[in-house]
Design a protein around this motif. Sequence first.
Motif, short mmCIF file in Angstrom:
data_model
loop_
_atom_site.label_atom_id
_atom_site.label_comp_id
_atom_site.label_asym_id
_atom_site.label_seq_id
_atom_site.Cartn_x
_atom_site.Cartn_y
_atom_site.Cartn_z
N LYS A 1 0.82 -1.19 0.00
CA LYS A 1 0.00 0.00 0.00
C LYS A 1 0.86 1.25 0.00
N TYR A 2 0.47 2.21 -0.79
CA TYR A 2 1.15 3.51 -0.91
C TYR A 2 2.58 3.38 -1.45
N ARG A 3 2.85 2.32 -2.18
CA ARG A 3 4.20 2.15 -2.72
C ARG A 3 4.59 3.29 -3.64
N GLY B 1 3.33 6.39 -3.86
CA GLY B 1 3.48 7.65 -3.15
C GLY B 1 4.74 7.71 -2.32
#
Length: 275
Positions: free
Chosen positions: A101-103, A105
């Motif tokens: 998740k959020y890699r 960003g």
Amino acid sequence: MRLGPIVAKTVMYLFLILIAITCLVPFYSMFITSTHANSDIARSLLFWPGDQFMENYNRLIETVNIWRGFANTIFITVAFTCLNLYFAALAGYGFSKYNFKYRGGLFLFVLGTMMIPGQLGIIGFYKLMNALNMLNTYWPLILTGIRDAFGIFLMKQIADSSVPNEIIESGRIDGYGELSIFHKLILPLMAPGLATLGIFSFIGKWNDFLTPMIILFDNDLQTLPVMIASVKSQFSSDFGAQYVGIVISVVPILIFFSIMSKRIISGVAAGAVKG
């Protein structure tokens, strides 16, 4: 016999020779200047060797403990480079091959830190090291190798292009853990990229002047660039002694670069044969 290819090849070789000479002139000038007295250095541009190298060297070791600084710099640079290479490869591999998740960003945030000059954070860095009681120690100079935005970006690109997903899956099928896969399968594939990053990391830390000057207070702990800059007589800089110090400091860089460049070439050649 066609003359066109011969002329083109001759022009190309002449151009490459000119570039090589242009690159070697600063090194030649540095070695030549270190063999002359201060008066000669200040008066004219020097082209031929002199006979003052030992006199300049003797003044250098009388002014600063240059070999202690050499050992300090070797220790700091090697430790920093090893940390930098390992954690940059680990983080770059993680960004490349793991979906979390959020890699995207987080990776953009890492790249964004490259846009901020390091000098802007020097006051905050000093205060943080003071709060952690790390001033006048080597820890601030070494541990900063763990975070390197450029290294992470470079290693991610290397992992994207040279690490097949099939190798990772085969390692998992064989029962390897994730870290074992990284250590035994991934790092060898990333060796040419690691050699490239190692050159940048080693040279950058070896020539680091600002951080040691701010963090280290004890003269016996100082690094080679700081010691060389401090070589001064009562009224002016001792250029002859400084150039001898620069010659001493350049030799390890040339040796390290020659070793790592061979590693890069061998890796590229192996990939070409494999392809």
